[in-house]
Design an enzyme around this catalytic site. Sequence first.
Site: not given
Ligand code: ACO
Length: 438
Positions: A315, A373
Site C-alpha cells: 500500500h 483487498d
Molecule cells: N508484490 C510484490 N512487490 C511489491 C508489491 C506487491 N504487491 N507491492 C509493492 N512491491 C514492491 C515494489 O516492486 C517495490 O519494490 P522495489 O523497491 O524493489 O522496486 C516496492 O515494493 C515498493 O513498491 P511501490 O510500487 O513503489 O509502492 P507504491 O506505493 O507505488 O504502490 C501499490 C502501492 C500500487 C498498492 C502496490 O503495493 C501494488 O501494486 N500492490 C498490489 C495491488 C494491490 O493490492 N492494490 C490494492 C491497494 S489497496 C486499495 O486500493 C484498496
Amino acid sequence: MALTPADGKATLSFSDGTPSLDLPLYKGSIGPDVIDIRALYGKTGKFTYDPGFLSTASCNSTITYIDGDKGELLYRGYPIQQLATQCDYLETCYLLLYGELPNASQKADFLGRVTSHTMVNEQMQFFLRGFRRDAHPMAVMTGLVGALSAFYPDSINLHDPAQREVSAIRLIAKMPTMVSMAYKYSVGQPYIYPRNELSYAGNFMRMMFATPCEDYKPNEVLVRAMDRIFILHADHEQNASTSTVRLCASSGTNPFAAIAAGVACLWGPAHGGANEACLNMLYDIQASGGVAKIGEFIAQVKDKNSNVKLMGFGHRVYKNYDPRAKLMRETCHEVLEALGLHDDPLFKLAMSLEKIALEDDYFVSRKLYPNVDYYSGIVQKAIGIPVPLFTAIFALARTVGWIAQLNEMIADAEYKIGRPRQLYVGSKHRDVKPIAKR
Ligand code: ACO
C-alpha cells in the site's frame, strides 16, 4: 478552512543564485506538518517535482486520517475498528457526510431520505440494455453512474448546496440498485426492485440474489459481513479515485460525472481492481497445485522481470498491517463458519500465502503487508458475489467517501480548479517542415 501555523518555517536555499525563500509551515490536528509552497513559482520561477504525489498534500481535509506506520485509520476521528463493530454503513455515511455520528432521530431521518431514492428512473433499464451482456460490470457502472446526470438534471448544479445534497442521497441510494441491475443484466435475470423495509446491505443482497419466482432471505451473518465491507471501503483520504473525483469536480462539472470519473479510476488493478485480481491470483495458485506451489509463486513475485505482484499486498500509505485487512480477516472467519466452509481451500491457501509472505525478507524489508483487498474477495465469493462484480461493490461503498470529499472541496474557500504543472523534457521550439521533407 484557516490553516494552523506550525512552529518555525522552511527555508529553501538554491545553489544557482536564486535568493533563498522562507515558506510557511502548517500543522494538522495529527500527522506530518506541511510546507506551503504556493508562493514558490511566483517568487522563484520554479516548480516542485513530485510524480505520484509522494510528498505532496493536494488539499486540507477533516474527513479521514491514516497513520500508515501504525496501521491506523480514522473516519472523522473514530477508529475504523469501532465503526466497523459498533455502527452500520448508513451511520458511517452520515458521519462522513456531515461530520458527526447520527443520534436515533437523525439516523431515522437519513434512512428515510436514502430509502425514498432507492429506485432508479425506469428508463435506465433501457439504457442498460445497450450494453453487451458480457461487458465488465465496471464498464457498465462507469456508464450508468455518468448517465445519472442525464436522468436527474434537477440535481446537477455542483455549486448549489441543495442540489449537491439531493445528488449525494441519490447516489448513495441508487448505487446498490445499479450494481445489482448490472449483475442481473449480465446473467439474463429480471431486475429486482428495492425493498425499503430491509437494511441497506440486506436490500442490496436481495436485489442481487432474489428472482421473481423465489425470494431471498438474507442470512444475518452475511448481511453484517456485506455491511462491514461497505464500512471498510467507505473512504480512504486522498487515494487515486478520490483525487480523481476532486480533480474532476474542480472544473465545476456535475456530481454524477465526477463520481463516474472516480468509478473509472477505481477499476484499475493497482487500486480497487485488486480484490478481483487477488482472488484470480489465488485461483491460479490453487489450479497449479495449491499450498505446495506457494514457494514457486513467491519466487516469481520476487523476480523483477516477471511483472508478477502479490495482489492484495502493499500500500502506498500503510507500511504496517492495514487495519481494514485485520477486520476483513475476522469477517472472513465468521462468514466461512456461518456457511460451514471453514475448511475452504481458498481461505487456507490465502492464510498460508500470507504467513509465508510475512516471514519473507522481500516483503518484510519493503514493509509489504496485506491490504483490505486480500481477504475481501474471499468473503464476497463466499457470500455468492461473482468475482467481476467485486470492484463494483467497492465503488458502491466508496461513493459516500467520494461525495464527502467533493463537498468538502467545493465548500473550501481556497478551492481552485486542479491544475498540476510539469517538468517539460520534450523538443525545444522547432519548425514544421513540408510533408515531402519530413
Ligand atoms: N508484490 C510484490 N512487490 C511489491 C508489491 C506487491 N504487491 N507491492 C509493492 N512491491 C514492491 C515494489 O516492486 C517495490 O519494490 P522495489 O523497491 O524493489 O522496486 C516496492 O515494493 C515498493 O513498491 P511501490 O510500487 O513503489 O509502492 P507504491 O506505493 O507505488 O504502490 C501499490 C502501492 C500500487 C498498492 C502496490 O503495493 C501494488 O501494486 N500492490 C498490489 C495491488 C494491490 O493490492 N492494490 C490494492 C491497494 S489497496 C486499495 O486500493 C484498496
